[in-house]
Design a protein around this motif. Structure first.
Motif, PDB file in Angstrom:
ATOM      1  N   VAL A   1       0.844  -1.194   0.000  1.00 55.88           N
ATOM      2  CA  VAL A   1       0.000   0.000   0.000  1.00 55.88           C
ATOM      3  C   VAL A   1       0.881   1.246   0.000  1.00 55.88           C
ATOM      4  N   ASP A   2       1.948   1.211   0.781  1.00 58.81           N
ATOM      5  CA  ASP A   2       2.898   2.328   0.794  1.00 58.81           C
ATOM      6  C   ASP A   2       3.452   2.568  -0.610  1.00 58.81           C
ATOM      7  N   TYR A   3       3.758   1.491  -1.314  1.00 62.58           N
ATOM      8  CA  TYR A   3       4.288   1.601  -2.668  1.00 62.58           C
ATOM      9  C   TYR A   3       3.283   2.314  -3.581  1.00 62.58           C
ATOM     10  N   ILE A   4       2.032   1.899  -3.542  1.00 69.99           N
ATOM     11  CA  ILE A   4       0.993   2.529  -4.379  1.00 69.99           C
ATOM     12  C   ILE A   4       0.865   4.007  -4.036  1.00 69.99           C
ATOM     13  N   LYS A   5       0.875   4.330  -2.763  1.00 69.26           N
ATOM     14  CA  LYS A   5       0.749   5.723  -2.329  1.00 69.26           C
ATOM     15  C   LYS A   5       1.951   6.552  -2.778  1.00 69.26           C
ATOM     16  N   GLN A   6       3.144   6.018  -2.614  1.00 70.32           N
ATOM     17  CA  GLN A   6       4.365   6.784  -2.884  1.00 70.32           C
ATOM     18  C   GLN A   6       4.688   6.897  -4.368  1.00 70.32           C
ATOM     19  N   TYR A   7       4.415   5.857  -5.139  1.00 65.80           N
ATOM     20  CA  TYR A   7       4.897   5.819  -6.515  1.00 65.80           C
ATOM     21  C   TYR A   7       3.817   5.961  -7.583  1.00 65.80           C
ATOM     22  N   THR A   8       2.558   6.132  -7.169  1.00 67.36           N
ATOM     23  CA  THR A   8       1.492   6.376  -8.149  1.00 67.36           C
ATOM     24  C   THR A   8       0.632   7.526  -7.636  1.00 67.36           C
ATOM     25  N   GLU A   9      -0.255   7.963  -8.484  1.00 63.81           N
ATOM     26  CA  GLU A   9      -1.229   8.990  -8.106  1.00 63.81           C
ATOM     27  C   GLU A   9      -2.609   8.371  -7.860  1.00 63.81           C
ATOM     28  N   ALA A  10      -2.635   7.082  -7.540  1.00 59.25           N
ATOM     29  CA  ALA A  10      -3.905   6.383  -7.326  1.00 59.25           C
ATOM     30  C   ALA A  10      -4.705   7.049  -6.205  1.00 59.25           C
TER      31      ALA A  10
END
Length: 189
Positions: free
Chosen positions: A77-86
């Motif tokens: 989840v951290d990865y999605i938050k940090q590396y995307t604009e999802a």
């Protein structure tokens, strides 16, 4: 829940669920689609996939369980938050929902209605996990989905195997806020 997520889903009760690039490009051409559930990609492509959705002004929700290369730990989840604009995540894992909420992401907890124990899990977990939305699959059970809508304080999205207007109208009448579908004909209803 941030009201903008609820409003985006409520403004058009059909959510495009995309499982490949062809579907992604098609849903981004449709004026009425406001929310896109991303059901494909890997850690190398998910940023670009999300950007394609965001560039068209839509809300992007990543089904984190289906992204190749991401594990089932909270760091995904951290990865999605940090590396995307999802805008948010979809998952079957309560721990990931909790982490998504901590990171101010919109959260969708997905349940597969396979038996009465699954129904009981929805009843019990909605109070402890507190997702922004619950998605139930398959959506072809309006009577059971209606029962879920009655016991849940969390808005319900129905998905899976909804193929025509009758299917969609039946689950909307049962009380869901929206339907999600990979069926491109349903997107245009």
């Amino acid at each position: 829940m941030d009201r903008k997520y609820y409003d985006a889903i409520e403004s058009n009760p059909v959510v495009a669920a995309v499982k490949d690039m062809e579907g992604l490009l098609k849903c981004c051409e449709l004026e009425d689609i406001r929310v896109v559930f991303i059901l494909f990609g890997d850690i190398c492509t998910i940023r670009d996939i999300v950007n394609k959705v965001k560039d068209t002004g839509r809300m992007a929700m990543v089904h984190i369980d289906l992204i190749t290369g991401l594990g089932s730990k909270e760091v995904a989840v951290d990865y999605i938050k940090q590396y995307t604009e999802a805008d948010g995540i979809i998952t079957t894992k309560p721990a990931l929902i909790r982490r998504g909420r901590e990171l101010s992401l919109c959260t969708v907890l997905r349940y597969f209605l396979i038996d009465s124990m699954a129904l009981e899990n929805i009843r019990n977990q909605q109070h402890t996990v507190k997702p922004d939305f619950i998605e139930v699959l398959p959506g072809l059970m309006p009577k059971v989905i209606g029962q879920i809508c009655q016991i849940s304080r969390t808005p319900i999205i129905a998905g899976g195997l909804l193929n025509d207007k009758e299917d969609v109208m039946n689950v909307l009448s049962a009380g869901v806020i929206a339907v999600s579908s990979t069926n491109q004909d349903v997107w245009q209803m």
